[in-house]
Design a protein around this motif. Structure first.
Motif, PDB file in Angstrom:
ATOM      1  N   GLU A 189       0.578  -1.241   0.212  1.00 37.00           N
ATOM      2  CA  GLU A 189       0.135  -0.328  -0.226  1.00 37.00           C
ATOM      3  C   GLU A 189       0.712   1.409  -0.120  1.00 37.00           C
ATOM      4  OE1 GLU A 189      -2.494  -0.293   2.527  1.00 37.00           O
ATOM      5  OE2 GLU A 189      -3.824  -1.963   2.137  1.00 37.00           O
ATOM      6  N   ARG A 190       1.804   1.068   0.569  1.00 31.24           N
ATOM      7  CA  ARG A 190       3.291   2.420   0.851  1.00 31.24           C
ATOM      8  C   ARG A 190       4.152   2.511   0.105  1.00 31.24           C
ATOM      9  NH1 ARG A 190       1.463   3.169   7.095  1.00 31.24           N
ATOM     10  NH2 ARG A 190      -0.826   3.805   6.516  1.00 31.24           N
ATOM     11  N   GLY A 191       4.623   1.071  -0.217  1.00 33.77           N
ATOM     12  CA  GLY A 191       5.662   1.295  -0.561  1.00 33.77           C
ATOM     13  C   GLY A 191       6.783   0.688  -0.467  1.00 33.77           C
ATOM     14  N   GLU A 192       8.156   0.249  -0.605  1.00 26.97           N
ATOM     15  CA  GLU A 192       9.090  -0.213  -0.145  1.00 26.97           C
ATOM     16  C   GLU A 192      10.477   0.433   0.899  1.00 26.97           C
ATOM     17  OE1 GLU A 192      13.322  -2.610   0.222  1.00 26.97           O
ATOM     18  OE2 GLU A 192      12.268  -2.904  -2.036  1.00 26.97           O
ATOM     19  N   ALA A 193       9.860   1.979  -0.067  1.00 26.51           N
ATOM     20  CA  ALA A 193      10.947   3.033   0.439  1.00 26.51           C
ATOM     21  C   ALA A 193      10.295   3.883   2.073  1.00 26.51           C
ATOM     22  CB  ALA A 193      10.792   4.458  -0.932  1.00 26.51           C
ATOM     23  N   HIS A 194       9.086   3.970   2.148  1.00 28.97           N
ATOM     24  CA  HIS A 194       7.960   3.980   3.025  1.00 28.97           C
ATOM     25  C   HIS A 194       8.423   3.410   4.431  1.00 28.97           C
ATOM     26  CE1 HIS A 194       5.075   6.403   5.255  1.00 28.97           C
ATOM     27  NE2 HIS A 194       4.066   4.924   5.640  1.00 28.97           N
ATOM     28  N   PHE A 195       8.149   1.914   3.288  1.00 22.32           N
ATOM     29  CA  PHE A 195       8.650   0.792   5.056  1.00 22.32           C
ATOM     30  C   PHE A 195       9.649   0.676   5.065  1.00 22.32           C
ATOM     31  CE2 PHE A 195      10.645  -3.061   5.672  1.00 22.32           C
ATOM     32  CZ  PHE A 195      10.540  -3.408   6.529  1.00 22.32           C
ATOM     33  N   ARG A 196      10.693   1.227   4.451  1.00 23.05           N
ATOM     34  CA  ARG A 196      12.427   1.674   4.834  1.00 23.05           C
ATOM     35  C   ARG A 196      12.585   2.594   5.611  1.00 23.05           C
ATOM     36  NH1 ARG A 196      13.902  -3.329   4.421  1.00 23.05           N
ATOM     37  NH2 ARG A 196      13.848  -4.693   2.717  1.00 23.05           N
ATOM     38  N   GLN A 197      11.745   4.025   6.014  1.00 25.77           N
ATOM     39  CA  GLN A 197      11.959   5.096   5.605  1.00 25.77           C
ATOM     40  C   GLN A 197      11.256   4.312   7.413  1.00 25.77           C
ATOM     41  OE1 GLN A 197      13.649   7.824   5.760  1.00 25.77           O
ATOM     42  NE2 GLN A 197      13.039   7.786   8.406  1.00 25.77           N
ATOM     43  N   LEU A 198      10.163   4.036   7.746  1.00 23.53           N
ATOM     44  CA  LEU A 198       9.665   3.855   8.679  1.00 23.53           C
ATOM     45  C   LEU A 198      10.438   2.759   9.550  1.00 23.53           C
ATOM     46  CD1 LEU A 198       6.045   2.400   8.402  1.00 23.53           C
ATOM     47  CD2 LEU A 198       6.626   4.367   9.466  1.00 23.53           C
ATOM     48  N   GLU A 199      11.396   1.905   8.865  1.00 20.02           N
ATOM     49  CA  GLU A 199      12.537   0.641   9.683  1.00 20.02           C
ATOM     50  C   GLU A 199      13.236   1.333  10.802  1.00 20.02           C
ATOM     51  OE1 GLU A 199      13.314  -3.478   8.236  1.00 20.02           O
ATOM     52  OE2 GLU A 199      14.207  -2.139   7.176  1.00 20.02           O
ATOM     53  N   ALA A 200      14.049   2.127   9.165  1.00 15.60           N
ATOM     54  CA  ALA A 200      14.820   2.994  10.570  1.00 15.60           C
ATOM     55  C   ALA A 200      14.853   4.316  11.631  1.00 15.60           C
ATOM     56  CB  ALA A 200      15.492   3.930   8.654  1.00 15.60           C
ATOM     57  N   ASP A 201      13.789   4.485  11.118  1.00 14.42           N
ATOM     58  CA  ASP A 201      13.250   5.043  12.870  1.00 14.42           C
ATOM     59  C   ASP A 201      13.167   3.998  13.610  1.00 14.42           C
ATOM     60  OD1 ASP A 201      13.262   7.709  11.278  1.00 14.42           O
ATOM     61  OD2 ASP A 201      10.677   7.715  10.879  1.00 14.42           O
ATOM     62  N   ALA A 202      12.036   3.042  13.167  1.00 11.20           N
ATOM     63  CA  ALA A 202      12.134   1.780  14.396  1.00 11.20           C
ATOM     64  C   ALA A 202      13.186   1.894  15.646  1.00 11.20           C
ATOM     65  CB  ALA A 202      11.415   0.998  13.323  1.00 11.20           C
ATOM     66  N   PRO A 212      19.768  -3.159   8.205  1.00 10.17           N
ATOM     67  CA  PRO A 212      21.462  -2.668   7.814  1.00 10.17           C
ATOM     68  C   PRO A 212      21.275  -2.693   6.690  1.00 10.17           C
ATOM     69  CG  PRO A 212      21.217  -5.318   9.077  1.00 10.17           C
ATOM     70  CD  PRO A 212      19.967  -4.522   8.057  1.00 10.17           C
ATOM     71  N   MET A 213      20.996  -1.983   5.462  1.00  4.20           N
ATOM     72  CA  MET A 213      20.893  -2.479   4.262  1.00  4.20           C
ATOM     73  C   MET A 213      21.178  -0.600   4.150  1.00  4.20           C
ATOM     74  SD  MET A 213      22.483  -4.954   3.491  1.00  4.20           S
ATOM     75  CE  MET A 213      23.317  -4.021   1.623  1.00  4.20           C
ATOM     76  N   THR A 214      20.466   0.599   5.485  1.00  3.45           N
ATOM     77  CA  THR A 214      20.043   1.412   5.364  1.00  3.45           C
ATOM     78  C   THR A 214      21.314   2.017   5.571  1.00  3.45           C
ATOM     79  OG1 THR A 214      17.675   1.560   5.914  1.00  3.45           O
ATOM     80  CG2 THR A 214      18.940   3.075   6.512  1.00  3.45           C
ATOM     81  N   PRO A 215      21.873   2.891   5.094  1.00  2.00           N
ATOM     82  CA  PRO A 215      23.198   3.664   5.529  1.00  2.00           C
ATOM     83  C   PRO A 215      23.043   4.635   6.740  1.00  2.00           C
ATOM     84  CG  PRO A 215      22.749   4.113   3.242  1.00  2.00           C
ATOM     85  CD  PRO A 215      21.695   3.338   4.126  1.00  2.00           C
ATOM     86  N   ALA A 216      21.890   4.610   7.099  1.00  2.00           N
ATOM     87  CA  ALA A 216      21.687   5.367   8.348  1.00  2.00           C
ATOM     88  C   ALA A 216      21.230   4.615   9.536  1.00  2.00           C
ATOM     89  CB  ALA A 216      20.664   6.779   9.118  1.00  2.00           C
ATOM     90  N   THR A 217      21.058   3.199   9.010  1.00  2.00           N
ATOM     91  CA  THR A 217      20.613   1.980  10.314  1.00  2.00           C
ATOM     92  C   THR A 217      21.896   1.560  10.306  1.00  2.00           C
ATOM     93  OG1 THR A 217      18.783   1.687   9.728  1.00  2.00           O
ATOM     94  CG2 THR A 217      19.248  -0.532  11.110  1.00  2.00           C
ATOM     95  N   ALA A 218      22.688   1.221   9.024  1.00  2.00           N
ATOM     96  CA  ALA A 218      24.365   0.559   9.624  1.00  2.00           C
ATOM     97  C   ALA A 218      25.343   1.520  10.357  1.00  2.00           C
ATOM     98  CB  ALA A 218      24.666  -0.234   7.967  1.00  2.00           C
TER      99      ALA A 218
END
Length: 168
Positions: free
Chosen positions: A52-65, A83-89
């Motif tokens: 419904e919202r797309g992978e990019a939206h999910f990855r932002q939610l994930e990085a925040d979480a 871990p593939m999101t640079p800020a999370t890594a």
């Protein structure tokens, strides 16, 4: 800021949630699974968020979480792609991290590559193999410890993780 005692990373089917709950219980600490946190906060499944919202939206939610979860202490399990999101890594580089390593044979037996795993919904074995090829170098780079899970019970894996965390 309180740091987690350990952060569990790895691909789908590695056992991050199962092992994380058991490690937290063994250590008498709280457990946070970032995928569960997202689903609770968004009141929808990860799969539905992807659709419904797309992978990019999910990855932002994930990085925040993940950023919030690692400030709560205890044991934290993060989604396979987190871990593939640079800020999370970058955040995980300073944390005690266990990479739960698993082969496709064991992962398939554990998760069945169901539609609940949106990135694995089309040609799941080939997709898992490609994802793991892309992600393994990052998992290995971030890992303080690597614990093999293949052919092992959750309790055996938990024993290894707890031993690493306790330095024994």
């Amino acid at each position: 800021m309180t740091r987690p005692v350990v952060v569990l990373i790895g691909p789908p089917g590695a056992g991050k949630t199962t092992v994380g709950r058991l490690v937290a219980a063994e250590l008498g600490m709280p457990f946070t699974d970032t995928d569960e946190l997202i689903e609770t906060e968004q009141q929808m499944s990860i799969s539905d968020i992807f659709v419904e919202r797309g992978e990019a939206h999910f990855r932002q939610l994930e990085a925040d979480a993940v950023a919030r979860a690692v400030t709560t202490g205890g044991v934290v399990a993060v989604g396979g792609g987190a871990p593939m999101t640079p800020a999370t890594a970058e955040l995980l580089e300073s944390m005690p991290v266990v990479f739960l390593s698993v082969t496709i044979a064991d992962a398939a037996g554990r998760v069945g590559f169901s539609s609940a795993r949106p990135l694995l919904s089309v040609n799941p074995r080939a997709t898992w193999t490609r994802l793991m090829g892309d992600r393994r170098p990052t998992y290995e780079r971030l890992a303080t410890w690597v614990v093999e899970t293949d052919g092992r019970s959750a309790e055996e894996v938990v024993g290894d993780v707890v031993a690493e965390v306790r330095g024994s």
